[in-house]
Enzyme design. Structure first.
Site, mmCIF file in Angstrom:
data_model
loop_
_atom_site.group_PDB
_atom_site.id
_atom_site.type_symbol
_atom_site.label_atom_id
_atom_site.label_comp_id
_atom_site.label_asym_id
_atom_site.label_seq_id
_atom_site.Cartn_x
_atom_site.Cartn_y
_atom_site.Cartn_z
ATOM 1 N N ASP A 30 0.875 -1.177 0.000
ATOM 2 C CA ASP A 30 0.000 0.000 0.000
ATOM 3 C C ASP A 30 0.917 1.232 0.000
ATOM 4 O OD1 ASP A 30 -2.254 1.639 0.171
ATOM 5 O OD2 ASP A 30 -2.416 1.474 2.343
ATOM 6 N N SER A 31 0.303 2.384 -0.198
ATOM 7 C CA SER A 31 1.077 3.624 -0.151
ATOM 8 C C SER A 31 1.478 3.970 1.278
ATOM 9 C CB SER A 31 0.215 4.769 -0.681
ATOM 10 O OG SER A 31 -0.972 4.836 0.091
ATOM 11 N N TYR A 55 -1.541 7.929 -2.890
ATOM 12 C CA TYR A 55 -1.898 7.496 -4.251
ATOM 13 C C TYR A 55 -3.173 8.207 -4.725
ATOM 14 C CZ TYR A 55 1.244 3.342 -4.175
ATOM 15 O OH TYR A 55 2.310 2.483 -4.148
ATOM 16 N N GLY A 56 -3.994 8.601 -3.739
ATOM 17 C CA GLY A 56 -5.312 9.164 -4.055
ATOM 18 C C GLY A 56 -5.296 10.413 -4.920
ATOM 19 N N CYS A 87 -4.893 -1.979 -1.257
ATOM 20 C CA CYS A 87 -5.183 -0.578 -1.532
ATOM 21 C C CYS A 87 -6.290 -0.497 -2.577
ATOM 22 C CB CYS A 87 -3.907 0.088 -2.052
ATOM 23 S SG CYS A 87 -4.160 1.752 -2.660
ATOM 24 N N ASN A 88 -7.382 0.128 -2.223
ATOM 25 C CA ASN A 88 -8.507 0.242 -3.163
ATOM 26 C C ASN A 88 -8.153 1.111 -4.370
ATOM 27 O OD1 ASN A 88 -11.252 -0.729 -1.644
ATOM 28 N ND2 ASN A 88 -9.742 0.019 -0.218
ATOM 29 N N CYS A 132 -11.244 2.726 1.247
ATOM 30 C CA CYS A 132 -9.793 2.960 1.313
ATOM 31 C C CYS A 132 -9.315 2.237 2.568
ATOM 32 C CB CYS A 132 -9.505 4.459 1.411
ATOM 33 S SG CYS A 132 -7.796 4.861 1.854
ATOM 34 N N THR A 133 -8.261 1.479 2.445
ATOM 35 C CA THR A 133 -7.827 0.646 3.574
ATOM 36 C C THR A 133 -7.364 1.486 4.772
ATOM 37 O OG1 THR A 133 -5.689 0.400 2.452
ATOM 38 C CG2 THR A 133 -7.260 -1.401 2.234
ATOM 39 N N HIS A 134 -6.949 2.719 4.511
ATOM 40 C CA HIS A 134 -6.567 3.605 5.618
ATOM 41 C C HIS A 134 -7.743 3.874 6.562
ATOM 42 C CE1 HIS A 134 -2.901 4.565 3.409
ATOM 43 N NE2 HIS A 134 -2.475 5.236 4.456
HETATM 44 N N1 DGL Z 1 -4.901 2.953 1.272
HETATM 45 C C1 DGL Z 1 -5.191 3.366 -0.027
HETATM 46 C C2 DGL Z 1 -6.557 2.905 -0.511
HETATM 47 O O1 DGL Z 1 -7.047 1.890 -0.055
HETATM 48 C C3 DGL Z 1 -4.818 4.712 -0.566
HETATM 49 C C4 DGL Z 1 -4.463 5.873 0.253
HETATM 50 C C5 DGL Z 1 -3.697 6.885 -0.577
HETATM 51 O O2 DGL Z 1 -2.511 6.649 -0.796
HETATM 52 O O3 DGL Z 1 -4.284 7.865 -1.042
HETATM 53 O O4 DGL Z 1 -7.151 3.513 -1.358
#
Ligand code: DGL
Length: 262
Positions: A5-6, A37-38, A69-70, A181-183
C-alpha cells in the site's frame, strides 16, 4: 506473499490475514515515497506498481501479490493480472454487500478521488440502477489523518468535520458506510463520532473478501512459503517514517529496510 500500500492502510488488511493464515510469511511494502496514491493519475499508479512488483520480484521469491489498496486495485488490477505471470489479488469497495444490508436505503461510500473517478467505480454506480441512494465522499485528506493516528500525532477535529460535512448535513444519514480505502479502517470511531451516529452503523470494508480470495488462491495454485521471515520494506527514509516503527512491533517484522525504486 507481497502485500503493499502507499502507507499504513494495508496493515489493517495484514492484521486480518495474520489471523486467518497465521503461518504465512509476508513482505509488506510501504510506498511512502509516493503517498498519497489518491491524488495520482491512473498512468502514474500503473507505472509505479509495475516497477514495485518488478523490483521486489528481483530481490525476493514472491509467489502472490496482494494489493491492499482500493485506489491501486480499482485502477490497475485487471491490467496487472495480464502483465504478470503471478496471482494478483486486489481489494474493492463492496457496494453489493452494502445494498443487501442497508435498512434505510442510504449507503455512504467514502474513498480517495482516484478510486471514485475510476472506471470501475463509475460503471458500478452509474450504469446500474440501484434501489438505494449512494452518498459519496471523495477525499484525499482522510488517509493523511489515518497516518497521523497510527503515529499518535494529533489531528484537528475540524478537518474531520469538513470532510464529512456533506453527510453531517443530511436529514437521514447512511446506515451503511463503505470504507473504500484501507486507511479508513483505522478511523471507524472517528467517523462515528464525527457523524454523531448513535444508532448502529454497518461498516463495509472488504477485508473478509480479500482474505478469502488469498486463501482460495493459495489452495488453487498450491502455493508454498517462499520466504522464511516477515519483512517490511519502504521507499523513503525520513523522520515521519520512523514514527510508525513502534506501531509495527505487533507485526513482528524480522527485517525493516529501504528499497530504492528510482
Ligand atoms: N490505502 C489506499 C486505498 O485503499 C490509498 C491511500 C492513498 O494513498 O491515497 O485507497
Amino acid at each position: 506473499m507481497l502485500i503493499f500500500d502507499s502507507g499504513v492502510g494495508g496493515l489493517s488488511i495484514l492484521q486480518t490475514i495474520k489471523i486467518v493464515l497465521p503461518n504465512i510469511h509476508y513482505i509488506y511494502f510501504l510506498d511512502n515515497e509516493a503517498f498519497p496514491y489518491g491524488n495520482k493519475t491512473e498512468y502514474f499508479i500503473i507505472q509505479r506498481i509495475i516497477s514495485i512488483i518488478k523490483k521486489i520480484k528481483k530481490l525476493y521469491p514472491i509467489n502472490i501479490v496482494v494489493i491492499a489498496c482500493n485506489t491501486v486495485s480499482t485502477v490497475s488490477v485487471s491490467f496487472l493480472k495480464k502483465k504478470f505471470n503471478l496471482p494478483i489479488i486486489g481489494i474493492f469497495p463492496d457496494i453489493k454487500t452494502a445494498e443487501k444490508i442497508t435498512k434505510n436505503n442510504i449507503i455512504g461510500l467514502i474513498a480517495t478521488r482516484t478510486t471514485i473517478h475510476s472506471e470501475y467505480i463509475q460503471k458500478l454506480i452509474y450504469q446500474k440502477s440501484f434501489n438505494n441512494i449512494i452518498q459519496i465522499i471523495s477525499t484525499n485528506q482522510l488517509a493523511l489523518i489515518a497516518e497521523k493516528k497510527i503515529r499518535k500525532i494529533p489531528f484537528a477535529q475540524k478537518d474531520l468535520k469538513s470532510i464529512f460535512k456533506p453527510w453531517i448535513n443530511l436529514n437521514i444519514k447512511p446506515d451503511t458506510i463503505i470504507l473504500g480505502c484501507t486507511h479508513f479502517l483505522f478511523l471507524k470511531k472517528e467517523i462515528k463520532d464525527t457523524l454523531h451516529l448513535t444508532s448502529s452503523i454497518n461498516f463495509i470494508d472488504s477485508r473478509k473478501k480479500i482474505v478469502l480470495d488469498i486463501k482460495n488462491c493459495i489452495y488453487k495454485f498450491n502455493l508454498q512459503q517462499t520466504i522464511k521471515n516477515n519483512i517490511f520494506l519502504y521507499s523513503k527514509h525520513d523522520n515521519y517514517l520512523t514514527k510508525i516503527f513502534i506501531y509495527l512491533k505487533r507485526y513482528q517484522f524480522k527485517k525493516i529496510s529501504y528499497i530504492n525504486l528510482n
